[in-house]
Motif scaffolding. Structure first.
Motif: not given
Length: 609
Positions: A102-109, A171-173, A182-186, A117-124
């Motif tokens: 998912x991560x490598x495919x998301x980088x390519x997308x 989760x990514x949705x 993403x910035x929220x630690x909780x 980045x969120x949408x790309x990793x979501x596609x991955x």
């Protein structure tokens, strides 16, 4: 009323024509699931059918239901031995492998489509898992047999990796829809805890639910036709309860099927046949519906960049993830390459693509279309070439002989015992050996032989004729072995310098397991060894390819020897009979007497004086 009748007519017609189209397409080797998907597209709004279907909520509901049934059937057919053999590599591929893919495919997308980045990793994440329906079907296409560990790894991975892809997608949705930051630690900690509960909760629900379903099947006295319905309904109940509790219902229902399939219970054959039929129906409906859901004209603008993402996934992301996961498990480079190539995508990515649309993620329709193109490319490029890839990777095993006709009758009081009737094939091993000379598995008993309507229970060692019906009392897990013994042996495996063998076994196989499957008379201490160790104990350290040893009426041959270790062993169930010492002496004596007679009694070639 007319509308309801039209729905029934259209649904039945689509399913029927899809099956007929699949039968025709199988003659040219086309993946059957691709045919269902393409037929759904043709029936849609851009095709000749003109059916308009754009209800993503219905697609998600039906997809969840169908995928649950497919995973239940997959668990039912996953043997405990296969899970034990492939648990480590399959678990790595189903977790770490999905994340890496998912991560490598998301980088390519990200760079191909200029996504966030969120949408790309979501596609991955949507396309990150292999599809259970596609893998289970294509690995058994036309009797394709693979090396045991390779096949087990692929099947178990495809059965247990969907929960990880579903978790990542959900989760990514949440992050893409703005529900989490993403910035929220909780939020990050909650994401991790949710993952742990998905996996652990799915495992708990599956283990407990499987035990309860098994107990219900064994304790309740029902008509034989109700047991499959009860089992399926209870399995879906476990799935729904796990989902309601926030755990992975897909993992839970797979484990319920695994529990039912690996324990003795009533109505074994009924449940297996019913589940197989329901799983086929679920696959057909799922692929047809996903085909209807897409609008082909919407794929045209994004086809080429989506094709580029698909090629990155197939040729870069999946191979890197597979290599990273399988390095600790001593897979050969060819085996690793084959596992990488059979990373088939099917209806699951399309099903997951509906989740962002339902959640209102911006640009979700584009992600759905990209996922659809990736699935099409995977089924065409990978699905069409699985048998060829198996041969090139040297992981294909000779096809097993299968009986033309077999009838099963469960014995409710016997818990797992079945009466199986085989019709003798003219080319089967049985037609050339007496029944009592067959290496039948442990716990298997020949009841009778029927010929021309007459049943006989004595004189079974005199052999049978083609067309005879042999009735056998056995257990459900021994039926595949009996299928091999009673099937037509039209193509025995011919090996270099070693003659022919019936089956090719791995050197790491347990001697005790092989002895029980084929009725081999190993000594007690030999049963504790692997086949490789057994061959070395019989033949010494300097084993060469072609060396043979006998166990009763069966011969074992060292087929593949590397660095002094036996990697493959051939099993010959009908080797040439060796002559006893007494028989050899008698033959030599007859030859000597004949020579003397020819010398002193025969006519003088010069004629009379």
């Amino acid at each position: 009323m007319d509308f309801a009748n039209q729905i029934i007519l259209v649904s039945a017609g689509l399913i029927t024509f899809s099956i007929f189209a699949g039968v025709l397409s199988s003659r040219i080797g086309a993946p059957l699931l691709l045919v269902f998907l393409a037929f759904g597209m043709l029936a849609g709004e851009d095709g000749p059918g003109g059916i308009i279907f754009d209800d993503f909520a219905v697609a998600y509901l039906v997809g969840s239901f169908a995928l649950a049934l497919i995973l239940f059937d997959g668990g039912l057919r996953t043997h405990r031995e296969a899970l034990n053999r492939a648990f480590g590599p399959s678990l790595a591929l189903a977790t770490i492998g999905v994340v890496l893919t998912a991560g490598l495919t998301g980088v390519a997308a990200k760079f191909i489509f200029d996504l966030g980045w969120i949408e790309a990793f979501l596609l991955g994440a949507i396309v990150g898992s292999t599809d259970a329906a596609a893998v289970f079907f294509l690995l058994h296409l036309r009797g394709l047999r693979l090396k045991t560990r390779v096949a087990a790894t692929l099947e178990v991975e495809s059965g247990i990796n969907d929960p990880m892809a579903i978790f990542l997608t959900l989760g990514l949705v949440g992050f893409a829809a703005g529900a989490h930051s993403v910035a929220n630690t909780s939020d990050a900690i909650g994401f991790l805890l949710d993952f742990l509960w998905q996996m652990a909760g799915g495992g708990l629900f599956g283990a407990a639910g499987g035990a309860l379903v098994l107990r219900a099947v064994n304790r309740l006295q029902l008509s034989s036709g109700l047991y499959p319905i009860l089992t399926g309904a209870l399995a879906l109940l476990v799935f729904a309860l796990a989902q309601a509790a926030g755990a992975s219902g897909f993992l839970a229902i797979f484990l319920v099927g695994f529990t039912i399939g690996n324990n003795q219970h009533r109505a074994t054959s009924e449940i297996a046949r019913f589940s197989d039929g329901v799983a086929w129906l679920a696959q057909i409906v799922m692929f047809l519906m996903m085909g209807l859901l897409v609008t082909p004209s919407a794929l045209v603008p994004i086809f080429l960049p989506a094709l580029a993402v698909a090629l990155v996934l197939i040729l870069v992301a999946r191979p890197i993830a597979v290599w990273a996961c399988l390095v600790p498990f001593s897979f050969t480079p060819k085996e690793t390459a084959f596992v990488s190539w059979v990373g088939l995508r099917g209806a699951v990515p399309i099903f997951l693509g509906t989740i962002p649309v339902l959640s209102g993620v911006e640009g979700a329709e584009v992600l759905f279309s990209i996922a659809y193109v990736i699935v099409l490319v995977s089924l065409i490029l990978q699905g069409w070439t699985v048998p060829l890839a198996a041969r090139l990777a040297d992981v294909e095993l000779p096809p097993r002989p299968m009986p033309d006709r077999r009838v099963e009758l469960d014995l409710p009081a016997g818990k797992g015992k079945s009466v199986v009737a085989y019709t003798v094939d003219p080319m089967s091993l049985l037609a050339r050996r007496g029944v009592n000379r067959l290496p039948l598995p442990m716990g298997t008993t020949v009841i009778s032989v029927m010929r021309d309507g007459v049943v006989r229970t004595e004189g079974l060692d005199q052999g049978v004729q083609p067309g005879d019906v042999v009735m056998i009392l056995t257990t459900a897990d021994m039926i595949p072995t009996l299928d091999r013994l009673f099937g037509a042996r039209r193509a025995r495996t011919r090996t270099k310098d070693t003659g022919t063998v019936d089956f090719v076994l791995e050197g790491t196989a347990s001697a005790a397991l092989v002895a029980d499957l084929y009725g081999l008379a190993f000594e007690a201490e030999e049963r504790e060894l692997t086949l490789e160790q057994f061959m070395r104990s019989r033949l010494g350290k300097d084993i060469k390819e072609g060396d043979r040893t006998r166990v009763g009426g069966v011969a074992l041959t060292a087929l593949q020897v590397r660095d002094g270790a036996v990697h493959q062993v051939g099993l010959d169930l009908d080797p040439p009979q060796e002559e006893s010492l007494l028989k050899k002496v008698r033959m030599r004596w007859r030859e000597a007497l004949k020579s003397l007679r020819d010398l002193f009694i025969a006519d003088d070639p010069r004629g009379p004086f």
